[in-house]
Design an enzyme around this catalytic site. Structure first.
Site, PDB file in Angstrom:
ATOM      1  N   SER A  97       0.828  -1.204   0.000  1.00 52.54           N
ATOM      2  CA  SER A  97       0.000   0.000   0.000  1.00 52.54           C
ATOM      3  C   SER A  97       0.868   1.262   0.000  1.00 52.54           C
ATOM      4  CB  SER A  97      -0.963  -0.051   1.194  1.00 52.54           C
ATOM      5  OG  SER A  97      -1.991   0.897   1.079  1.00 52.54           O
ATOM      6  N   ASP A 227      -9.706  -5.579  -4.328  1.00 52.40           N
ATOM      7  CA  ASP A 227      -9.117  -4.606  -3.396  1.00 52.40           C
ATOM      8  C   ASP A 227     -10.026  -3.378  -3.355  1.00 52.40           C
ATOM      9  OD1 ASP A 227      -7.567  -2.583  -2.160  1.00 52.40           O
ATOM     10  OD2 ASP A 227      -5.705  -3.495  -2.850  1.00 52.40           O
ATOM     11  N   HIS A 256      -7.421  -5.894   0.015  1.00 55.17           N
ATOM     12  CA  HIS A 256      -6.252  -5.032   0.108  1.00 55.17           C
ATOM     13  C   HIS A 256      -5.161  -5.675   0.958  1.00 55.17           C
ATOM     14  CE1 HIS A 256      -3.991  -1.386  -0.150  1.00 55.17           C
ATOM     15  NE2 HIS A 256      -4.067  -1.115   1.136  1.00 55.17           N
TER      16      HIS A 256
END
Length: 276
Positions: A97, A227, A256
């Protein structure tokens, strides 16, 4: 616990596990978490003979909770100091991320002299924000709502995120883990409000396009096709095409947090990439 005193006297916490002479793998965590979020991958690789290193970005976890400097340029300069301090060479960098953005900007800014491979997991590059040239991105109102929710009740917001979209626990048929939710909340609340708040702008508005194009080493892009936080169409699919040596693997139905949910598959993918 090991800390590195940085150029401005801020202290960076890091974990350094495993075989001191083993091949090095570094980990960069996502928002608003800490190096603890990588423990499943770290212990797995240690047991395979690797040396694993993960840090808490400034303002996050156990690192100094400074008021300013929560932006990608500072973050990657901090990481460069850590690499120099530990004499890290021939490493594989892994980032999730926001941390995937950190890995990308680090390689774009500081080059690949100390790094031979990289892995981006549900990573934010090339750009999360919707713009005329990036219509697949998310509208700024989405990120404004994050900041508004933090101001209203950060503790509740930091329960709502992992209870719902982060792990896909809001999807039918998905088994909810209260432990994962509470661990996310624990890490998030340990991060300073200011760092978490400022980092929303950093992970959503930083454009990594040119960084991706400049990275001249093999990069594995791992992304879930469900996601809900960093949609694959605006991120993983584009990154894999922009990277000169990019390779994409899509996790069907993946959230995610594929490194937290699809642990065995993720660990195998990382190990295979390290070995080949």
């Amino acid at each position: 616990m090991p800390f590195l005193k940085l150029r401005d006297n801020a202290e960076l916490f890091y974990q350094d596990w495993g075989n001191p002479k083993g091949e090095i793998v570094t980990f960069s965590h996502g928002w608003p978490l800490s190096s603890d979020n990588w423990e499943s991958q770290m212990i797995f690789l240690v047991e395979k003979g690797y040396r694993v290193i993960a840090h808490d970005r400034r303002g996050h976890g156990r690192s100094t909770q400074n008021w300013t400097d929560h932006n990608m340029e500072i973050y990657v300069d901090d990481l460069k100091e850590l690499f120099e301090h530990l004499n890290i060479k021939d490493a594989t960098m892994v980032g999730h991320s926001h941390g995937g953005g950190e890995v990308t900007r680090f390689l774009g800014k500081h080059g690949t002299s100390r790094v031979k491979k990289a892995i981006l997991v549900g990573a934010v590059p090339p750009l999360m924000l919707k713009t005329p040239s990036n219509p697949e991105g998310l509208d700024k109102s989405v990120f404004d709502s994050f900041r508004e929710a933090m101001r209203k009740d950060r503790a509740q917001f930091f329960l709502d995120v992992p209870t719902g979209p982060f792990f896909n626990f809001n999807r039918s048929g998905v088994t909810k883990s209260e432990g994962q939710i509470q661990n996310w909340w624990r890490q998030g609340m340990r991060t300073s409000f200011k760092a978490a708040y400022d980092s929303v702008k950093d992970f959503s508005e930083t454009d990594f396009t040119n960084d991706l194009k400049s990275i001249n080493i093999p990069v594995l892009v791992l992304h879930g096709d469900d996601d809900q936080v960093v949609p694959i169409g605006a991120a993983g699919l584009k990154s894999a095409k922009l990277l000169p040596q990019g390779k994409l693997k899509i996790y069907p139905g993946g959230s995610h947090a594929i490194h937290n949910i699809n642990v065995d598959e993720m660990n195998k993918d990382i190990l295979d990439f390290l070995k080949n």
